[in-house]
Motif scaffolding. Structure first.
Motif, mmCIF file in Angstrom:
data_model
loop_
_atom_site.group_PDB
_atom_site.id
_atom_site.type_symbol
_atom_site.label_atom_id
_atom_site.label_comp_id
_atom_site.label_asym_id
_atom_site.label_seq_id
_atom_site.Cartn_x
_atom_site.Cartn_y
_atom_site.Cartn_z
ATOM 1 N N THR A 91 11.477 67.865 66.511
ATOM 2 C CA THR A 91 10.781 68.887 65.720
ATOM 3 C C THR A 91 9.272 68.725 65.776
ATOM 4 O O THR A 91 8.540 69.490 65.163
ATOM 5 C CB THR A 91 11.248 68.853 64.250
ATOM 6 N N GLY A 92 8.805 67.717 66.497
ATOM 7 C CA GLY A 92 7.371 67.452 66.621
ATOM 8 C C GLY A 92 7.087 65.993 66.378
ATOM 9 O O GLY A 92 7.669 65.376 65.491
ATOM 10 N N GLY A 93 6.214 65.426 67.183
ATOM 11 C CA GLY A 93 5.888 64.015 67.043
ATOM 12 C C GLY A 93 4.996 63.739 65.854
ATOM 13 O O GLY A 93 4.398 64.636 65.265
ATOM 14 N N TYR A 94 4.910 62.472 65.500
ATOM 15 C CA TYR A 94 4.027 62.009 64.435
ATOM 16 C C TYR A 94 3.739 60.541 64.677
ATOM 17 O O TYR A 94 4.318 59.924 65.569
ATOM 18 C CB TYR A 94 4.639 62.259 63.046
ATOM 19 N N GLY A 95 2.848 59.978 63.904
ATOM 20 C CA GLY A 95 2.506 58.574 64.039
ATOM 21 C C GLY A 95 2.935 57.783 62.821
ATOM 22 O O GLY A 95 2.977 58.315 61.718
ATOM 23 N N VAL A 96 3.241 56.521 63.030
ATOM 24 C CA VAL A 96 3.641 55.635 61.935
ATOM 25 C C VAL A 96 2.812 54.364 62.013
ATOM 26 O O VAL A 96 2.561 53.834 63.096
ATOM 27 C CB VAL A 96 5.145 55.290 62.030
ATOM 28 N N SER A 97 2.385 53.892 60.868
ATOM 29 C CA SER A 97 1.708 52.603 60.788
ATOM 30 C C SER A 97 2.199 51.874 59.539
ATOM 31 O O SER A 97 2.495 52.497 58.521
ATOM 32 C CB SER A 97 0.185 52.762 60.771
ATOM 33 N N LEU A 98 2.317 50.571 59.660
ATOM 34 C CA LEU A 98 2.736 49.723 58.548
ATOM 35 C C LEU A 98 1.530 48.921 58.086
ATOM 36 O O LEU A 98 0.960 48.144 58.852
ATOM 37 C CB LEU A 98 3.854 48.777 58.986
ATOM 38 N N TYR A 99 1.151 49.122 56.842
ATOM 39 C CA TYR A 99 -0.017 48.463 56.261
ATOM 40 C C TYR A 99 0.412 47.315 55.372
ATOM 41 O O TYR A 99 1.390 47.415 54.623
ATOM 42 C CB TYR A 99 -0.821 49.450 55.410
ATOM 43 N N GLN A 100 -0.345 46.244 55.439
ATOM 44 C CA GLN A 100 -0.224 45.100 54.537
ATOM 45 C C GLN A 100 -1.637 44.811 54.062
ATOM 46 O O GLN A 100 -2.442 44.247 54.803
ATOM 47 C CB GLN A 100 0.360 43.906 55.283
ATOM 48 N N ILE A 101 -1.953 45.244 52.853
ATOM 49 C CA ILE A 101 -3.327 45.159 52.363
ATOM 50 C C ILE A 101 -3.389 44.413 51.039
ATOM 51 O O ILE A 101 -2.393 44.288 50.333
ATOM 52 C CB ILE A 101 -3.961 46.566 52.226
ATOM 53 N N SER A 102 -4.571 43.944 50.722
ATOM 54 C CA SER A 102 -4.752 43.220 49.457
ATOM 55 C C SER A 102 -4.712 44.199 48.291
ATOM 56 O O SER A 102 -4.896 45.408 48.455
ATOM 57 C CB SER A 102 -6.066 42.441 49.472
ATOM 58 N N ASN A 103 -4.477 43.658 47.115
ATOM 59 C CA ASN A 103 -4.335 44.489 45.917
ATOM 60 C C ASN A 103 -5.587 45.300 45.600
ATOM 61 O O ASN A 103 -5.502 46.337 44.957
ATOM 62 C CB ASN A 103 -3.949 43.633 44.715
ATOM 63 N N ASP A 104 -6.756 44.833 46.039
ATOM 64 C CA ASP A 104 -7.983 45.561 45.739
ATOM 65 C C ASP A 104 -8.328 46.625 46.786
ATOM 66 O O ASP A 104 -9.333 47.313 46.657
ATOM 67 C CB ASP A 104 -9.154 44.597 45.552
ATOM 68 N N GLN A 105 -7.494 46.771 47.802
ATOM 69 C CA GLN A 105 -7.746 47.785 48.823
ATOM 70 C C GLN A 105 -6.927 49.043 48.539
ATOM 71 O O GLN A 105 -5.849 48.981 47.939
ATOM 72 C CB GLN A 105 -7.408 47.245 50.214
ATOM 73 N N ASP A 106 -7.435 50.182 49.007
ATOM 74 C CA ASP A 106 -6.806 51.474 48.782
ATOM 75 C C ASP A 106 -6.369 52.061 50.120
ATOM 76 O O ASP A 106 -7.207 52.351 50.974
ATOM 77 C CB ASP A 106 -7.811 52.394 48.087
ATOM 78 N N VAL A 107 -5.067 52.230 50.294
ATOM 79 C CA VAL A 107 -4.560 52.733 51.566
ATOM 80 C C VAL A 107 -5.068 54.140 51.850
ATOM 81 O O VAL A 107 -5.339 54.479 53.005
ATOM 82 C CB VAL A 107 -3.014 52.646 51.634
ATOM 83 N N ALA A 108 -5.221 54.961 50.822
ATOM 84 C CA ALA A 108 -5.726 56.325 51.035
ATOM 85 C C ALA A 108 -7.163 56.303 51.553
ATOM 86 O O ALA A 108 -7.540 57.123 52.400
ATOM 87 C CB ALA A 108 -5.627 57.141 49.751
ATOM 88 N N GLU A 109 -7.949 55.367 51.079
ATOM 89 C CA GLU A 109 -9.322 55.230 51.566
ATOM 90 C C GLU A 109 -9.328 54.806 53.033
ATOM 91 O O GLU A 109 -10.101 55.334 53.833
ATOM 92 C CB GLU A 109 -10.095 54.221 50.715
ATOM 93 N N LEU A 110 -8.465 53.869 53.376
ATOM 94 C CA LEU A 110 -8.392 53.415 54.771
ATOM 95 C C LEU A 110 -7.969 54.549 55.702
ATOM 96 O O LEU A 110 -8.578 54.752 56.752
ATOM 97 C CB LEU A 110 -7.423 52.241 54.895
ATOM 98 N N THR A 111 -6.938 55.288 55.329
ATOM 99 C CA THR A 111 -6.477 56.360 56.215
ATOM 100 C C THR A 111 -7.454 57.534 56.244
ATOM 101 O O THR A 111 -7.537 58.236 57.240
ATOM 102 C CB THR A 111 -5.064 56.844 55.834
ATOM 103 N N SER A 112 -8.217 57.722 55.178
ATOM 104 C CA SER A 112 -9.207 58.818 55.172
ATOM 105 C C SER A 112 -10.352 58.551 56.141
ATOM 106 O O SER A 112 -11.049 59.477 56.546
ATOM 107 C CB SER A 112 -9.761 59.048 53.767
#
Length: 98
Positions: free
Chosen positions: A53-74
């Protein structure tokens, strides 16, 4: 530590076969950005998924409690250029090979 499965959703189902020259350049920058996060230990793995139905990308993050995954991906160049978006899924833990 916090753990996430992040799915990069491209702007259209046929994105990989219809990318413009600009989109191709941003995808190269996207790969370099993710490889840098991999080297820094913020990503455990990443790669494209081929789906009928269409490709996409996947990543597995392991970050510290003070980091924001939304900020990293933005900060991903493909997102900063308005091409696609990320979905973030919290994981309870992440076990990796040593």
């Amino acid at each position: 530590m916090k753990y996430y499965l992040c799915k990069f959703v491209p702007p259209r189902a046929d994105f990989l076969s219809t990318m413009s020259a600009d989109e191709q350049e941003w995808m190269k920058q996207h790969g370099l950005y993710l490889n840098d996060l991999l080297k820094k230990g913020l990503i455990v793995a990443h790669g494209p998924v081929i789906d009928e139905t269409g490709g996409y990308g996947v990543s597995l993050y392991q970050i510290s409690n003070d980091q924001d995954v939304a900020e990293l991906t933005s900060q991903d160049p493909i997102v900063k250029n308005g091409v696609g978006h990320y979905e973030h899924y919290t994981m309870l833990h992440l076990k990796t090979r040593t």
